[in-house]
Enzyme design. Structure first.
Site, mmCIF file in Angstrom:
data_model
loop_
_atom_site.group_PDB
_atom_site.id
_atom_site.type_symbol
_atom_site.label_atom_id
_atom_site.label_comp_id
_atom_site.label_asym_id
_atom_site.label_seq_id
_atom_site.Cartn_x
_atom_site.Cartn_y
_atom_site.Cartn_z
ATOM 1 N N CYS A 413 1.144 10.940 3.183
ATOM 2 C CA CYS A 413 0.984 12.400 3.265
ATOM 3 C C CYS A 413 1.610 13.003 4.508
ATOM 4 C CB CYS A 413 -0.499 12.765 3.178
ATOM 5 S SG CYS A 413 -1.513 12.073 4.517
ATOM 6 N N HIS A 457 -6.018 13.867 5.045
ATOM 7 C CA HIS A 457 -4.846 14.272 4.257
ATOM 8 C C HIS A 457 -4.113 15.386 4.993
ATOM 9 C CE1 HIS A 457 -2.397 14.417 0.724
ATOM 10 N NE2 HIS A 457 -2.748 15.649 0.377
ATOM 11 N N ASP A 473 0.997 20.891 -2.102
ATOM 12 C CA ASP A 473 0.751 19.503 -1.711
ATOM 13 C C ASP A 473 1.883 18.627 -2.251
ATOM 14 O OD1 ASP A 473 -0.183 17.061 -0.985
ATOM 15 O OD2 ASP A 473 -2.141 17.241 -1.938
#
Length: 646
Positions: A413, A457, A473
């Site tokens: 991430c 995250h 995302d």
């Protein structure tokens, strides 16, 4: 006459009890310091005990040993003083203390010193395991001190078992328990502490206000809870659980950071959708001020504030477990108008970095015209088509975004969010990195959600005309068939069979921990004031609470005094058995008068009840000889007194 020093020497049995007590007291503290350092301290304790078993170690060797453990502590902790450094030093000193333990006085000193360890452990952790180990060490210390007293007085028999001493300690605990409970439940608590807790030298796992791609693996490999969330109503879907933390604006070519001064700017207007999530989070201590909330909170709870970018911050450091009641809604619009200064910051990139990324972004801009949303979609399509997810990535070089987008095309991430935001900014789309947690696991035992540190995250937000800031995302856009290496794989999370049983056990353990947090750690001043709500009393103000505490405390003290006075009068078991025998005859109107000698009383009873003469008179004579004439050898007398009935 000179005292015989051998009389004060400690015997092997008492030495074992003393060392076991010190080890048990040290255990909860060792569990809270780094594992490598704890192992070294434990090994040092074993080595010191072996070397000093027959006689104390020489002073020069003890000095060298002390310097060695000090060096070990500072090599692990660094020259940073805080709670954990002080606790590590205390553990090291207790570990080498047995090197000078050879007498009863030394044993008492070791026990008293070791008892600092479990209390110090509460500075680092206040969980049920720490409490249990602390209580066990205190009980063991009391039993050991009783044994040392018996050794010193010469009353310790070689066949003596620890159960009688443990029973005596249990009675002492029972005597003091009412006062302890009244202190915990009723002693007036302050809404805020009188003093602060010192900072830790080693930071706890948690979110930070900076991020460097490739440096989150320690946090993402930590499966301990970061927070627990209880929803009052329908919870959001797991894919909607984005727990918003620090928003990162500034990029120096390698790392992202958050300007501290931006926290003080007022929160920007948000147009919320109709759905609202009402929930309470139980946030684990991090020693920072950063909180998280579902994206986006409607307002900050009492004791916290929202920054311009809707980061949630506590007014005080989070060095203890805290609870926060919040409401959040998914945004329909978020800061629709972007001022010039904020736009410049959301487009800023350092000069001379990642030339291939900048060139690609400029090409996309020429092809998309003014359609920012088309550039965002094109980037996500590229990720889905060509990129993979893995934790096995090399450290980035000077042009880390170029390396990720054009060479590696694999990462996690941090790499995805950082590279995506750089690509958007280079294309003229305002963007920023948002860090926090994603998802969570529902615990079926308590119907709440657990968010772990490994759920950390990072994602992106882009600013689109008419909508404002929109969450994007890029990590979630990776195709499932190109997910190669995850945290769950590395931790060996099983599916079915043993893995399912371990998950159930872990859920039950966390539910127990949450109950402990609610019953003990969460019992604050506000809950204390609402203590008697079930009995129809809404709140206890300071005066009534103090009066109630005074009543219970005085009652507890009276209970303690009565039991102690009773125990002082009848400490001798032989005397207790004799008094109980007299009470049995008192029910027949033949009780012994306070001034009446034992034999005179027995003869008076025999005249009134001749059938008792053959047993009561010999018992009275044996008791008088054992009690007043110092007779020994009548081991059956105590049992005979207990069994005799009129």
């Amino acid at each position: 006459m000179a005292a015989d020093p051998s009389r004060d020497r400690i015997d092997n049995g008492s030495r074992l009890w003393t060392l076991a007590t010190a080890a048990l007291a040290l255990l909860p503290l060792l569990l809270q310091i780094p594992a490598a350092l704890a192992s070294a301290i434990g090994l040092a304790a074993v080595l010191v005990t072996a070397l000093s078993w027959r006689k104390p170690m020489p002073a020069i060797l003890r000095l060298l040993l002390a310097l060695l453990v000090l060096a070990a502590v500072f090599s692990q902790m660094g020259f940073r003083f805080g709670r954990d450094t002080g606790c590590a030093l205390l553990a090291a000193m207790i570990a080498i203390k047995p090197s000078e333990t050879s007498t009863l006085r030394d044993a008492r000193s070791l026990i008293g010193f070791a008892l600092f360890a479990p209390f110090s452990a509460f500075l680092l952790d206040q969980g049920p395991l720490t409490m249990l180990l602390g209580l066990l060490s205190v009980l063991c210390a009391l039993v050991t001190l009783q044994r040392l007293a018996d050794v010193e007085s010469g009353s310790l028999d070689s066949g003596t078992k620890p159960l009688p001493a443990l029973a005596a300690v249990g009675k002492l605990v029972g005597i003091g328990l009412p006062l302890a409970l009244s202190m915990f439940w009723l002693f007036p608590r302050l809404g805020s502490p009188l003093w602060g807790v010192p900072e830790r030298a080693l930071g706890r796992p948690g979110l930070s206000d900076n991020m460097t791609p490739g440096e989150w693996l320690d946090l993402m490999a930590d499966d301990t809870p970061a927070l627990r969330a209880e929803f009052f109503g329908a919870p959001p879907a797991p894919q909607e659980m984005y727990w918003r933390g620090p928003v990162l604006w500034d990029f120096d070519g390698r790392s992202w950071s958050q300007p501290r001064w931006m926290r003080q700017l007022p929160a920007q207007p948000v147009g919320s959708r109709n759905s609202t999530w009402d929930y309470q989070i139980e946030f684990e201590p991090t020693d920072r001020r950063q909180l998280v909330a579902l994206d986006l909170p409607r307002a900050a709870p009492s004791g916290a504030f929202l920054s311009q970018d809707y980061g949630l911050y506590s007014a005080t450091p989070l060095n203890a477990l805290t609870r926060w009641r919040l409401q959040s809604s998914p945004p329909a619009t978020f800061q629709v108008r972007l001022d010039a200064a904020t736009r410049r910051r959301a487009l800023a990139l350092p000069a001379g970095y990642n030339p291939r990324t900048v060139a690609l972004a400029q090409q996309w801009r020429r092809e998309a015209g003014t359609n920012d949303a088309a550039i965002v979609r094109r980037a996500l399509d590229w990720v889905k088509r060509e990129f993979g997810y893995t934790l096995d990535t090399p450290l980035p070089g000077r042009n880390g975004v170029d390396e990720f987008l054009f060479d590696e095309k694999k990462g996690y991430c941090q790499h995805f969010s950082s590279s995506f935001v750089v690509l958007m900014r280079a294309a003229g789309v305002p963007a920023r990195v948002v860090t926090g947690f994603a998802g969570g696991i529902r615990n079926p035992f308590g119907n709440y959600w657990v968010v772990r540190n490994m759920d950390a995250h990072a994602w992106a937000e882009v600013w689109l005309a008419g909508r404002g800031w929109v969450r994007v995302d890029p990590t979630a856009a990776v195709a499932p068939e190109r997910i190669y290496d995850t945290i769950e794989d590395r931790l060996g999370a099983g599916t079915g069979g043993l893995g399912s049983q371990l998950a159930t056990l872990d859920g039950f353990s966390d539910w127990m921990r949450r109950g402990w947090n609610d019953l003990v750690l969460g019992f604050n001043a506000e809950r204390q004031q609402r203590l008697l709500q079930p009995f129809g009393m809404d709140r206890l103000d300071g005066g009534r609470l103090g009066m109630l505490f005074g009543v219970f405390a005085l009652s507890a003290l009276a209970w303690m005094g009565w039991l102690l006075a009773r125990g002082e009068r009848e400490r001798d078991p032989l005397l207790r058995a004799w008094h109980r025998l007299g009470l049995r005859y008192a029910r027949l109107g033949l009780g012994r008068q306070p001034h009446e000698p034992a034999l005179d009383w027995a003869e008076r009873v025999a005249r009134a009840r001749p059938q008792s003469a053959d047993t009561l008179i010999p018992l009275s004579r044996r008791f008088a000889q054992a009690r007043y004439a110092g007779a020994v050898g009548d081991a059956a007398l105590l049992n005979d007194l207990r069994r005799h009935r009129p």
